[in-house]
Motif scaffolding. Structure first.
Motif, mmCIF file in Angstrom:
data_model
loop_
_atom_site.group_PDB
_atom_site.id
_atom_site.type_symbol
_atom_site.label_atom_id
_atom_site.label_comp_id
_atom_site.label_asym_id
_atom_site.label_seq_id
_atom_site.Cartn_x
_atom_site.Cartn_y
_atom_site.Cartn_z
ATOM 1 N N ARG A 34 38.480 89.215 70.193
ATOM 2 C CA ARG A 34 38.950 89.531 71.543
ATOM 3 C C ARG A 34 40.377 89.026 71.793
ATOM 4 N N ARG A 45 53.197 78.698 78.210
ATOM 5 C CA ARG A 45 51.944 78.328 77.541
ATOM 6 C C ARG A 45 51.002 77.793 78.588
ATOM 7 N N GLU A 46 49.783 78.255 78.527
ATOM 8 C CA GLU A 46 48.820 77.730 79.466
ATOM 9 C C GLU A 46 48.343 76.383 78.931
ATOM 10 N N ILE A 47 48.507 75.323 79.703
ATOM 11 C CA ILE A 47 47.999 74.049 79.210
ATOM 12 C C ILE A 47 46.686 73.737 79.913
ATOM 13 N N LYS A 48 46.704 73.021 80.988
ATOM 14 C CA LYS A 48 45.402 72.733 81.601
ATOM 15 C C LYS A 48 45.497 72.884 83.100
ATOM 16 N N GLY A 49 44.359 73.011 83.715
ATOM 17 C CA GLY A 49 44.214 73.012 85.165
ATOM 18 C C GLY A 49 45.395 73.572 85.935
ATOM 19 N N GLY A 50 45.808 74.790 85.615
ATOM 20 C CA GLY A 50 46.827 75.435 86.429
ATOM 21 C C GLY A 50 48.268 75.047 86.088
ATOM 22 N N TYR A 51 48.480 74.352 84.993
ATOM 23 C CA TYR A 51 49.841 74.022 84.575
ATOM 24 C C TYR A 51 50.288 74.921 83.428
ATOM 25 N N ARG A 52 51.568 75.251 83.454
ATOM 26 C CA ARG A 52 52.135 76.020 82.353
ATOM 27 C C ARG A 52 53.340 75.299 81.782
ATOM 28 N N GLY A 88 43.899 87.115 78.808
ATOM 29 C CA GLY A 88 44.321 87.309 80.185
ATOM 30 C C GLY A 88 45.792 87.599 80.359
ATOM 31 N N GLY A 119 45.916 71.555 75.234
ATOM 32 C CA GLY A 119 47.080 72.426 75.115
ATOM 33 C C GLY A 119 48.230 71.787 74.348
ATOM 34 N N ARG A 150 53.819 74.665 87.761
ATOM 35 C CA ARG A 150 52.488 74.572 88.346
ATOM 36 C C ARG A 150 52.116 75.956 88.850
ATOM 37 N N ALA A 151 50.914 76.382 88.526
ATOM 38 C CA ALA A 151 50.460 77.673 89.023
ATOM 39 C C ALA A 151 50.399 77.593 90.542
ATOM 40 N N SER A 170 43.236 74.274 92.166
ATOM 41 C CA SER A 170 41.820 74.565 91.970
ATOM 42 C C SER A 170 40.940 73.584 92.744
ATOM 43 N N ARG A 207 36.340 81.743 81.652
ATOM 44 C CA ARG A 207 37.635 82.294 81.280
ATOM 45 C C ARG A 207 37.621 83.824 81.301
ATOM 46 N N SER A 208 36.574 84.442 80.717
ATOM 47 C CA SER A 208 36.615 85.899 80.594
ATOM 48 C C SER A 208 36.531 86.579 81.955
ATOM 49 N N ASP A 253 40.002 86.300 83.192
ATOM 50 C CA ASP A 253 40.846 87.206 82.402
ATOM 51 C C ASP A 253 40.719 88.634 82.917
ATOM 52 N N ARG A 312 42.595 82.879 88.974
ATOM 53 C CA ARG A 312 42.717 81.904 87.894
ATOM 54 C C ARG A 312 42.350 80.490 88.352
ATOM 55 N N LEU A 344 38.390 74.222 79.578
ATOM 56 C CA LEU A 344 39.490 73.489 78.942
ATOM 57 C C LEU A 344 40.846 73.840 79.547
ATOM 58 N N THR A 345 41.094 75.133 79.771
ATOM 59 C CA THR A 345 42.386 75.530 80.315
ATOM 60 C C THR A 345 42.316 75.747 81.823
ATOM 61 N N GLY A 346 41.167 75.483 82.418
ATOM 62 C CA GLY A 346 41.038 75.614 83.861
ATOM 63 C C GLY A 346 40.725 74.264 84.478
ATOM 64 N N ALA A 347 39.849 74.284 85.466
ATOM 65 C CA ALA A 347 39.509 73.044 86.145
ATOM 66 C C ALA A 347 38.384 72.319 85.412
ATOM 67 N N GLN A 393 34.807 75.632 75.106
ATOM 68 C CA GLN A 393 35.926 75.460 76.037
ATOM 69 C C GLN A 393 35.423 75.408 77.478
#
Lengths: 258, 326
Positions: A38, A162-169, A185, B100, B194-195, B199, B240-241, B244, B250, B256-259, B276
């Motif tokens: 995927r 790069r997506e790192i963690k919890g909403g940080y890039r 995504g 990451g 920061r996005a 979250s 994640r999916s 995605d 998001r 792992l890459t989220g909250a 993850q």
């Protein structure tokens, strides 16, 4: 511009995965159907988007794997890649990531790719190592978990997030040629078009048979696979749907969770 | 030269990340099988204070390597510095976080050092005099045990897999400070972004109802929302999916890459349980999973397992709940 995308064939995610008899990897059953990893679909889509944005771009798709893996190279062509390369290995079950990276590096070296893309990891082995190892073998800069990219052809650089963690890039700029591993995504992978699939059907892939000498000795090996241990009680509710619902409600009430 | 176990500390925004202490716990476990000293290496533009924090808490030797260009993490500089420093330490094993950052530089560093590399390690044990590492494969449906032929081995450790180390610090530890300057030549870090949304809705909820690919289509999120509405202080989250596919924002992503969440109750609906995802919810108080696949990995970390199609089961559950309240 020349782009190489590395794709892997993996079992369908809902396939019933069983261990092989000596528990060294999974049983390659006839009933298992295979698909493109995927995360690699996102990488293929990204390369096709780049091709659309920069006319004249050529996209080559490469896969390392047994004979059946040719199917995912064809699918990449179906999605819009121009050429396909299949580095054919025997059906060994598990392929060490350094070996895969070395085989791809062997092909990519001296072929002047401006960009090499792959998925952040495979859904089966889940190492996430082939991309960064390939970059190191080719002495190229690398960014993993890429969720945004923008190429500046005039400066031959690529800006990535790069997506790192919890909403940080993590944002950075790489000099091309570069290797990116693509996070899910980043885009919406297209379905192969009928005309491209017809082209893929007739187009001959470059097939390279990997000889054992091409491979470095693996530094780590799989001893066995097993079913995971349960970390909690994992009480399975029995009975009909209504009984299960009533039982769950009772448990949540007892724990004052509802 | 003395062989060592090396831990690469991780920090972010001027603070040590909790996984750093889990890496120390992992190193202590390795030390049970390989009786060699543990050294910690920390890289950054100004990390002397953080180095003292680790040394004070652990009593270990901490090597702080300061590079003015490391305002934020940069994989190229990390590999350049560690590629030079680590061989001097004769490491048997190098423990890095499976994050990451760690996952970004570990495989390349392994190639540079000629090291074995095992990512996403969750457990370790000894067999026939060798240390073996366990990690998830196939989205957590199976686990694989790996062993290595020779030193050194680089492992990236899945956050949440080892309990934060506790030390009876008899010594104060020590800090060795070094300053280097490796400018990155192939890459340039441009900072952390920061996005837009935080979250916090997900991380602060008492009850999290989380949707996975098993919901099938976006419209079925309504069922998840109705289920969440049964609980006070609840939030809807997703795998994640699902994010995605843009079915959820998001900032609703757990993993792992989220909250990372630890609500009193976590309900995983149609979530397969990839490692993850589990990394982001395993510490929840009580975990209920609903999935059609009896072999789904999520059931291995659940208190209660419901083998059902969520679109059929959840409405029945909601009805049972409303009836009993009436």
């Amino acid at each position: 511009m020349k782009i190489l995308i590395c794709v892997k064939q993996v079992p369908e995610s809902d396939a019933a995965i069983k261990m092989d008899d000596c528990a060294r990897w999974i049983r390659p059953e006839k009933s298992i159907s295979y698909k493109m990893n995927r995360f690699d679909e996102f990488a293929v889509e990204e390369s096709v988007l780049i091709k659309e944005a920069f006319p004249g771009t050529r996209v080559d798709a490469i896969s390392v794997g047994p004979a059946r893996a040719a199917m995912v190279v064809k699918r990449a062509i179906g999605m819009g890649a121009d050429n396909g390369v299949h580095v054919e290995t025997g059906d060994h079950g598990y392929l060490n990531p350094l070996i895969v990276a070395s085989l791809i590096a062997g092909y990519a070296r001296d072929r002047q790719y401006n960009l090499i893309l792959t998925g952040i990891m495979s859904e089966d082995a889940m190492h996430g190592m082939v991309g960064p190892m390939l970059a190191e073998l080719l002495s190229l800069p690398c960014a993993t978990s890429v969720i945004f990219e923008k190429i500046s052809p005039e400066t031959e650089t690529i800006r990535v997030e790069r997506e790192i963690k919890g909403g940080y890039r993590d944002t950075l700029e790489l000099k091309c040629p570069a290797v990116l591993t693509i996070q899910g995504g980043i885009n919406k992978p297209r379905y192969p078009s009928l005309s491209n699939m017809l082209r893929a059907k007739h187009q001959k892939l470059v097939t390279i048979v990997a000889s054992p000498d091409d491979r470095p000795g693996p530094r780590e090996e799989v001893m066995r696979v097993s079913y995971p241990q349960k970390s909690r009680s994992g009480m399975v509710l029995e009975g009909g749907r209504e009984e299960k619902a009533a039982r769950l409600l009772k448990i949540l009430r007892e724990k004052t969770l509802i | 030269m003395t062989k060592r176990i090396v831990v690469i500390a991780e920090h972010f925004n001027g603070r040590l990340v909790p996984v750093t202490f889990e890496l120390l716990a992992c190193a202590l476990e390795i030390q049970r099988f390989r009786q060699v000293p543990i050294s910690v290496v920390i890289l950054g533009d100004r990390v002397e204070d953080l180095a003292h924090e680790i040394a004070g808490a652990s009593g270990l030797e901490v090597i702080a390597i300061q590079d003015p260009d490391l305002i934020t993490y940069n994989g190229e500089i990390y590999k350049n510095i560690l590629g030079e420093v680590l061989p001097e330490l004769s490491p048997v094993c190098i423990c890095i976080a499976h994050t990451g950052q760690g996952w970004d530089f570990a495989p390349g560093l392994a190639v540079r050092l000629g090291a074995a590399c095992i990512t996403g390690v969750e457990r370790l044990f000894e067999e026939d005099g060798r240390i073996c590492f366990t990690r998830a494969i196939f989205g957590g449906k199976l686990v694989a045990d790996f062993r290595v032929a020779s030193d050194p081995t680089i492992i990236t450790v899945q956050p949440g897999s080892f309990k934060k180390a506790s030390f009876e610090a008899r010594t104060l530890g020590s800090v060795i400070l070094r300053t280097v300057s490796y400018q990155s030549r192939q890459s340039r870090s441009l900072g952390i972004k920061r996005a837009k949304e935080e979250s916090s809705a997900v991380t602060e909820a008492d009850v999290v109802v989380s949707a996975g690919k098993g919901i099938g289509r976006k419209e079925n999120l309504e069922i998840i929302e109705r289920l969440a509405a049964l609980f006070p202080k609840s939030a809807v989250a997703g795998s994640r999916s699902v994010c995605d596919s843009k079915w959820l924002d998001r900032n609703r992503q757990v993993g792992l890459t989220g909250a990372s969440v630890n609500p009193r109750l976590y309900i995983a609906a149609g979530i397969s349980g990839a490692s993850q995802h589990i990394a982001g919810m395993r510490s929840s108080g009580f975990i209920v999973a609903i999935n059609t696949d009896p072999n789904a990995a999520i059931f291995n970390v659940s208190d209660v397992c419901v083998v059902e199609d969520l679109t059929a089961f959840i409405p029945v559950f909601i009805e049972a709940c409303e009836k009993s309240n009436a």
